[in-house]
Design a protein around this motif. Structure first.
Motif, PDB file in Angstrom:
ATOM      1  N   GLU A  55       4.019  98.314 -21.836  1.00 23.03           N
ATOM      2  CA  GLU A  55       4.675  97.243 -21.089  1.00 23.03           C
ATOM      3  C   GLU A  55       3.699  96.637 -20.089  1.00 23.03           C
ATOM      4  OE1 GLU A  55       7.611  95.687 -21.177  1.00 23.03           O
ATOM      5  OE2 GLU A  55       8.060  96.790 -23.012  1.00 23.03           O
ATOM      6  N   GLN A  56       3.676  95.304 -20.042  1.00 24.48           N
ATOM      7  CA  GLN A  56       2.832  94.585 -19.096  1.00 24.48           C
ATOM      8  C   GLN A  56       3.693  94.143 -17.912  1.00 24.48           C
ATOM      9  OE1 GLN A  56      -0.465  94.126 -19.425  1.00 24.48           O
ATOM     10  NE2 GLN A  56      -0.391  95.337 -21.292  1.00 24.48           N
ATOM     11  N   PRO A  57       3.094  94.068 -16.726  1.00 21.77           N
ATOM     12  CA  PRO A  57       3.851  93.579 -15.566  1.00 21.77           C
ATOM     13  C   PRO A  57       4.305  92.134 -15.785  1.00 21.77           C
ATOM     14  CG  PRO A  57       1.773  94.577 -14.884  1.00 21.77           C
ATOM     15  CD  PRO A  57       1.749  94.489 -16.371  1.00 21.77           C
ATOM     16  N   LEU A  58       5.400  91.785 -15.163  1.00 23.17           N
ATOM     17  CA  LEU A  58       5.965  90.448 -15.318  1.00 23.17           C
ATOM     18  C   LEU A  58       5.007  89.376 -14.811  1.00 23.17           C
ATOM     19  CD1 LEU A  58       8.400  88.868 -16.251  1.00 23.17           C
ATOM     20  CD2 LEU A  58       9.373  89.135 -13.972  1.00 23.17           C
ATOM     21  N   THR A  59       4.234  89.677 -13.772  1.00 23.93           N
ATOM     22  CA  THR A  59       3.284  88.687 -13.248  1.00 23.93           C
ATOM     23  C   THR A  59       2.194  88.371 -14.272  1.00 23.93           C
ATOM     24  OG1 THR A  59       2.078  90.476 -12.169  1.00 23.93           O
ATOM     25  CG2 THR A  59       3.668  89.291 -10.838  1.00 23.93           C
ATOM     26  N   ALA A 103       1.602  84.736 -15.897  1.00 21.88           N
ATOM     27  CA  ALA A 103       0.301  84.079 -15.765  1.00 21.88           C
ATOM     28  C   ALA A 103      -0.249  83.671 -17.130  1.00 21.88           C
ATOM     29  CB  ALA A 103      -0.684  85.006 -15.058  1.00 21.88           C
ATOM     30  N   VAL A 104      -0.122  84.523 -18.127  1.00 19.40           N
ATOM     31  CA  VAL A 104      -0.604  84.195 -19.467  1.00 19.40           C
ATOM     32  C   VAL A 104       0.206  83.047 -20.055  1.00 19.40           C
ATOM     33  CG1 VAL A 104      -0.800  85.082 -21.825  1.00 19.40           C
ATOM     34  CG2 VAL A 104      -1.567  86.477 -19.912  1.00 19.40           C
ATOM     35  N   THR A 105       1.521  83.072 -19.868  1.00 14.05           N
ATOM     36  CA  THR A 105       2.369  81.988 -20.366  1.00 14.05           C
ATOM     37  C   THR A 105       2.033  80.668 -19.682  1.00 14.05           C
ATOM     38  OG1 THR A 105       4.135  83.563 -20.817  1.00 14.05           O
ATOM     39  CG2 THR A 105       4.754  81.247 -20.683  1.00 14.05           C
TER      40      THR A 105
END
Length: 72
Positions: A41-45, A49-51
């Motif tokens: 799981e990646q952090p929401l931030t 940022a990638v999106t």
């Protein structure tokens, strides 16, 4: 040459079909005993940022190809 309305409409249709395909892919069962890869799981931030970066690049590309040309 295609008009801007046709290009934007086709992009909208592509986005709608792309989102519909993701819902179908999400229903696949991922409970296989394969232990080679683990879910991470990646952090929401990081996701945000990638999106945002991807959307910025897409908008820049659309601007470059459609709107940066001088009208003759």
């Amino acid at each position: 040459m295609f008009s801007k309305k046709v290009i934007l409409a086709s992009m909208l249709w592509g986005l709608m079909f792309g989102l519909g395909a993701n819902a179908a892919i999400a229903n696949i069962n991922h409970d296989s005993p394969n232990t080679q890869f683990q879910r991470m799981e990646q952090p929401l931030t990081v996701k945000a940022a990638v999106t945002a970066g991807g959307l910025a690049l897409v908008c820049l590309e659309i601007w470059w190809f459609l709107l940066s040309k001088r009208q003759s």
